[in-house]
Structures are given as structure tokens and as C-alpha cells.
Design a protein around this motif. Structure first.
Motif, PDB file in Angstrom:
ATOM      1  N   LEU A  64       0.829  -1.200   0.000  1.00 31.14           N
ATOM      2  CA  LEU A  64       0.000   0.000   0.000  1.00 31.14           C
ATOM      3  C   LEU A  64       0.868   1.256   0.000  1.00 31.14           C
ATOM      4  O   LEU A  64       1.860   1.332   0.721  1.00 31.14           O
ATOM      5  N   THR A  65       0.479   2.226  -0.808  1.00 38.08           N
ATOM      6  CA  THR A  65       1.225   3.490  -0.859  1.00 38.08           C
ATOM      7  C   THR A  65       0.477   4.561  -0.076  1.00 38.08           C
ATOM      8  O   THR A  65      -0.716   4.424   0.224  1.00 38.08           O
ATOM      9  N   LYS A  66       1.181   5.635   0.211  1.00 40.46           N
ATOM     10  CA  LYS A  66       0.587   6.772   0.922  1.00 40.46           C
ATOM     11  C   LYS A  66      -0.607   7.317   0.146  1.00 40.46           C
ATOM     12  O   LYS A  66      -1.673   7.557   0.716  1.00 40.46           O
ATOM     13  N   LYS A  67      -0.447   7.471  -1.155  1.00 40.77           N
ATOM     14  CA  LYS A  67      -1.522   8.009  -1.992  1.00 40.77           C
ATOM     15  C   LYS A  67      -2.751   7.090  -1.982  1.00 40.77           C
ATOM     16  O   LYS A  67      -3.882   7.559  -1.864  1.00 40.77           O
ATOM     17  N   GLU A  68      -2.524   5.776  -2.070  1.00 42.85           N
ATOM     18  CA  GLU A  68      -3.639   4.824  -2.030  1.00 42.85           C
ATOM     19  C   GLU A  68      -4.359   4.872  -0.690  1.00 42.85           C
ATOM     20  O   GLU A  68      -5.588   4.816  -0.636  1.00 42.85           O
TER      21      GLU A  68
END
Length: 90
Positions: free
Chosen positions: A16-20
Motif C-alpha cells: 500500500l502506498t501513501k496516496k492509495e
């Protein structure tokens, strides 16, 4: 529980990314800011998460509550419970 589906969910959580995370939080009407999202991602990536290991998930939620904030830990817990719900249907 289907091990393939569990592996896919674990991969998604662990990558998981920060943006997601910010997008997911807005979709669930529980927005978080960039700083909070960064801290969450840092904690999630500190050890590979296994959604099937409830004690590990609870330990991570507790860390989020202590190190980030209760609102954020509640959001992450709700998101993870949705994945857990999917696993129990298999």
C-alpha cells in the motif's frame, strides 16, 4: 480460507502506498492527512502483515493508536476488517 486470495490481500496491504491510503480514507469518509498516512505506511511496512494472523493485526492497530492517533487506528482497523470479512466468506 483460500490461501491464494489471502496472499493477494496480504500483498496489497504490504505494498500500500501513501496516496492509495489517502484515497481509501476519503472513500470511507474518514480522511487522513499526508503526515498521518506516512506514519501508517511506515508502521505497516515495519513487518510483513498477514491478514490471517489476528494477533499481529491487533498489535499493529495498537501501535497505530499509540504512535499516530486513535482516529487513524480506527480507520485502518475498519479497512482491515473489510479484508477479513472477505476472507471469511471464502
Amino acid at each position: 480460507m483460500n490461501p491464494f486470495i489471502q496472499q493477494m490481500i496480504n500483498h496489497k496491504i504490504n505494498s500500500l502506498t501513501k496516496k492509495e491510503l489517502i484515497t481509501l480514507s476519503h472513500q470511507h469518509q474518514m480522511p487522513i492527512n499526508g503526515g498521518q498516512a506516512s506514519k501508517v505506511i511506515q508502521i505497516i511496512q515495519s513487518e510483513p502483515i498477514d491478514i490471517g494472523n489476528r494477533s499481529q493485526v491487533e498489535r499493529m492497530i495498537q501501535r497505530l493508536q499509540n504512535e499516530v492517533d486513535p482516529h487513524v487506528s480506527k480507520l485502518v482497523n475498519q479497512l482491515l476488517n473489510q479484508y477479513g470479512h472477505l476472507l471469511s466468506q471464502l
